[in-house]
Design a protein around this motif. Sequence first.
Motif, mmCIF file in Angstrom:
data_model
loop_
_atom_site.group_PDB
_atom_site.id
_atom_site.type_symbol
_atom_site.label_atom_id
_atom_site.label_comp_id
_atom_site.label_asym_id
_atom_site.label_seq_id
_atom_site.Cartn_x
_atom_site.Cartn_y
_atom_site.Cartn_z
ATOM 1 N N PRO A 63 0.900 -1.130 -0.015
ATOM 2 C CA PRO A 63 0.172 -0.044 -0.047
ATOM 3 C C PRO A 63 0.887 1.452 0.076
ATOM 4 N N LEU A 64 0.500 2.396 -0.750
ATOM 5 C CA LEU A 64 1.211 3.516 -0.804
ATOM 6 C C LEU A 64 0.183 4.454 -1.163
ATOM 7 N N GLY A 65 0.063 5.545 0.040
ATOM 8 C CA GLY A 65 -0.989 6.454 0.062
ATOM 9 C C GLY A 65 -2.494 5.801 -0.217
ATOM 10 N N LYS A 66 -3.190 6.207 -0.996
ATOM 11 C CA LYS A 66 -4.539 5.585 -1.196
ATOM 12 C C LYS A 66 -4.456 4.441 -2.160
ATOM 13 N N GLY A 67 -3.552 4.232 -2.816
ATOM 14 C CA GLY A 67 -3.093 3.095 -3.630
ATOM 15 C C GLY A 67 -2.449 2.195 -3.351
ATOM 16 N N ALA A 68 -1.842 1.593 -4.169
ATOM 17 C CA ALA A 68 -0.890 0.294 -4.199
ATOM 18 C C ALA A 68 0.198 0.469 -5.116
ATOM 19 N N LEU A 69 1.394 0.205 -4.716
ATOM 20 C CA LEU A 69 2.389 0.064 -5.724
ATOM 21 C C LEU A 69 3.083 -1.366 -5.736
ATOM 22 N N SER A 70 2.990 -1.898 -7.104
ATOM 23 C CA SER A 70 3.448 -3.159 -7.140
ATOM 24 C C SER A 70 4.717 -3.317 -8.016
ATOM 25 N N THR A 71 5.392 -4.196 -7.909
ATOM 26 C CA THR A 71 6.809 -4.364 -8.867
ATOM 27 C C THR A 71 6.560 -5.812 -9.170
ATOM 28 N N ARG A 72 7.129 -6.092 -10.184
ATOM 29 C CA ARG A 72 7.042 -7.616 -11.035
ATOM 30 C C ARG A 72 8.210 -7.743 -11.685
ATOM 31 N N MET A 73 8.615 -8.765 -11.622
ATOM 32 C CA MET A 73 10.091 -9.310 -12.451
ATOM 33 C C MET A 73 9.600 -10.699 -12.964
ATOM 34 N N GLN A 74 9.642 -10.658 -14.485
ATOM 35 C CA GLN A 74 9.319 -12.016 -14.980
ATOM 36 C C GLN A 74 10.443 -12.332 -15.999
ATOM 37 N N ALA A 123 -4.196 3.868 -7.807
ATOM 38 C CA ALA A 123 -4.735 4.787 -6.692
ATOM 39 C C ALA A 123 -6.183 5.280 -7.064
ATOM 40 N N PRO A 124 -7.139 4.885 -6.426
ATOM 41 C CA PRO A 124 -8.308 5.692 -6.449
ATOM 42 C C PRO A 124 -8.306 7.148 -5.461
ATOM 43 N N LEU A 125 -7.926 8.192 -6.185
ATOM 44 C CA LEU A 125 -7.583 9.507 -5.231
ATOM 45 C C LEU A 125 -9.101 9.709 -4.471
ATOM 46 N N ASN A 126 -9.966 9.682 -4.940
ATOM 47 C CA ASN A 126 -11.183 9.813 -4.189
ATOM 48 C C ASN A 126 -12.288 9.034 -4.915
ATOM 49 N N ALA A 127 -13.632 9.207 -4.705
ATOM 50 C CA ALA A 127 -14.778 8.844 -4.976
ATOM 51 C C ALA A 127 -14.711 8.854 -6.430
ATOM 52 N N ARG A 128 -14.089 9.813 -7.087
ATOM 53 C CA ARG A 128 -14.421 9.942 -8.640
ATOM 54 C C ARG A 128 -13.169 9.583 -9.388
ATOM 55 N N ASP A 129 -11.862 10.064 -8.928
ATOM 56 C CA ASP A 129 -10.821 10.127 -9.394
ATOM 57 C C ASP A 129 -9.679 8.994 -9.230
ATOM 58 N N ARG A 130 -9.087 8.618 -10.228
ATOM 59 C CA ARG A 130 -8.201 7.361 -10.509
ATOM 60 C C ARG A 130 -7.006 7.679 -10.918
ATOM 61 N N LEU A 131 -5.961 7.341 -10.646
ATOM 62 C CA LEU A 131 -4.544 7.302 -11.369
ATOM 63 C C LEU A 131 -3.919 6.019 -11.542
ATOM 64 N N GLU A 132 -3.300 5.803 -12.646
ATOM 65 C CA GLU A 132 -2.826 4.405 -12.949
ATOM 66 C C GLU A 132 -1.159 5.036 -13.642
ATOM 67 N N TRP A 172 12.086 0.460 -23.349
ATOM 68 C CA TRP A 172 11.642 1.125 -22.172
ATOM 69 C C TRP A 172 10.143 1.624 -22.392
ATOM 70 N N LEU A 173 9.292 1.429 -21.694
ATOM 71 C CA LEU A 173 7.816 1.913 -21.624
ATOM 72 C C LEU A 173 7.507 2.618 -20.348
ATOM 73 N N SER A 174 6.743 3.611 -20.612
ATOM 74 C CA SER A 174 6.018 4.394 -19.459
ATOM 75 C C SER A 174 4.614 4.779 -19.868
ATOM 76 N N ARG A 175 3.401 4.419 -19.127
ATOM 77 C CA ARG A 175 2.268 4.828 -19.550
ATOM 78 C C ARG A 175 1.421 5.080 -18.223
ATOM 79 N N GLY A 176 0.776 6.259 -18.445
ATOM 80 C CA GLY A 176 0.009 6.691 -17.159
ATOM 81 C C GLY A 176 -1.536 7.192 -18.024
ATOM 82 N N THR A 177 -2.469 7.107 -17.000
ATOM 83 C CA THR A 177 -3.908 7.509 -17.193
ATOM 84 C C THR A 177 -4.467 8.283 -16.029
ATOM 85 N N TYR A 178 -5.291 9.308 -15.963
ATOM 86 C CA TYR A 178 -5.834 9.798 -15.263
ATOM 87 C C TYR A 178 -7.400 9.596 -15.505
ATOM 88 N N SER A 179 -8.303 9.108 -14.831
ATOM 89 C CA SER A 179 -9.668 9.060 -15.063
ATOM 90 C C SER A 179 -10.579 9.755 -13.935
#
Length: 730
Positions: A294-305, A343-352, A393-400
Amino acid sequence: MGLLWAVGAGAQTTICAVDAQTGKPIEYIHLLFEEQGGRRWLQVGEIEGCSPNQIERPARVTATFVGYASTSDSVWPGRSLTLRLAPNSQDLDPVVITAQFGPTKAAESLQNVRTIDAQRLQERGAATLDQALNDQLNIRLTNDGIFGSSISIQGLSGEHVKILVDGVPVLGRLDGQIDLSQIPVSSIERIEIIEGPMSVSYGSNALAGVINIITKKSRGSVPEASVEGLYESFGQTNLNARISTPFPGYRDLQTQLILGRNFFDGWSAVDTGQRSMDWNQKEQWFADAALTHPLGKGALSTRMQWNQELVKDKGERRSPYSDYAFDTWFDTRRATGSLNYTAPLNARDRLEVLVSYSDFLRTNTLYNRNLVEGWQEISPEVTSQDTNRAAQWLSRGTYSRNPDGKADTTSGWAWQLGYEVSSERASGDRIEGGTRRIDDLAAFGSLRWNMGRGWTVQPGVRVAYNSAFASQPVPSIHFKWVAGKNLLFRANYARGFRAPSLKELYLEFVDANHNLYGNPALQAEVGHHAEAGLDWSYSGDGVHRFSLKPMVFFNRVYDQIELAQIDPVRFSYVNLASTLSAGGRIEGSYEIHPDFGFRLGAALTHQDFDAGEGQTRSFVSPEYSAGFDYWRPSKRFGFQVTYRYQGETPLVGLGAAGVELGSLEDFHYLECSATEKFWKGKVQWTVGARNLLDVENLNISNASGGVHAGGTTRPMFRGRSVFTSIRLSL
């Protein structure tokens, strides 16, 4: 909903769950307990649908299970409780995340998303991604002895299909294809499939559609472990293990580790006693490690495949009396590391936000092998050795934002903004110039509006910069109309854009069977896609369920990249004037909850290939599918049968006479399997048979041979086989 109370005088008290309509126990019911002090824990019921009542103080219990509406009530120490759960067909609808503003039920998505869950994969004994997809209409698989298994969707294949693992593109295409047999399913929670261009959300390589593999995640505070083995009669032996547990001393830090090995000993349709085989010996190792915190209101995950595949292509004696032979080993290695913050920042907003790095290495090594003494040495012929490497290298982000807090808004407006930055590099002896690189920077956005009376519309656009090609804005628009409780209509249009890959531009691949050259003068592909479909379902009494899903589609791709014959032995990539694929699909199902399920489907695809100057070829091909599922929860036994007919598949190329159109022979495929559960569901045993109609090599008709030097057949399956698998979960 009725509740039956009983006091177990002198006997163990229990909490039980039964079907409200049939009275049958619901085995392995999920019970969530919440005590007044805030303590929460999850308990799984036994085969009889009951669980011991072990609480020490009054609590609230919530019972949930797939296919039923959840229910809650109070429970006290020393008292028994029976909960009656009503069947709920809506609860069967899976939650999807691919191209969504957030986790969304599949029926509420504006795109038509097909899903395949882990339980279905286990019941079919699927070990790799190609086996998981071989029963899906509008998805066709082919095989190559060196490049492996490849895929097409709605008539578009290769570079047009984007394959993701948790949103990260799978790197390392050969001949334009990702070898699906290199992707194990042991770590898969579900597979999400979207047909049609998804270029707004996922950019290049998404003209035909997206296959997103969602991997298993660590959940809860109780350690979990499982081990699974599979044996198949043609020489396949698999073993994998998974452990998921909180990190010692850090309860909020969830850890997961998956390890496995798949081994195939090689197979030929006819045993001639020769060393070379129709299907080469193959060994795969894979590992998957994940941490979530858990990090703030969301979750931070790391993965190695990480996975490695070694294919051994064994040659024949150089002469009838020689002690030597040439063997070629193809060693493929993939490694991917990713960080994901949601992270669901609040009831309406979501960051990934996602950041990943992928590395792909493939080496071809020619060995001179002594067949008498058993030793081998690397051949001194330098041109027979090859190393190719790719990295991204890839970085992708969305704010909903969703005004009512739902992924699929039911009122007003919702929107999503995002970015994607990627840098891909390819290097090797057969890449022109030694090393090549393409960078891509994109911004995209979608706006969703609920117009009332069941209508929802979602326009979107993507703008990008590509370091090698001038990119054009890519628009899309999606419509959905909820015509009634049981009827849903969808219509979609999207424009696609695909820049040529580094290997299409610069690869030089020459061996005994392949003569392929890149073309730096290639143009980017531009496409248009439209589709419309209905989704009708009915479950009047909660027991008998019907569904019918017809759809039609249209694809037009300009400057489509295909292989062309430039002289008798050499092939290169060129741009066709245009290609077209159009058709439809209809799927229906009937279920008698919770025991029986029947499935029927049919599809038809028409394709036109236009090389300009009046050189056009057309092709029409049908598909059919059928299935039967039986599951008796009280008996812990299940049985499934799957049938698939795939019509002739077109093979297109350019030769001296212009467009050359051949075809791969049609075939029928049939499989069946049975599953039994033991030891309170902790042990699952599956036995089955694949390819019961004994399809092996398929004939190629009216074709020039394509990229391969000669050959009139292509391998499809390894003959009829039986398999058994067993899974232990703790």
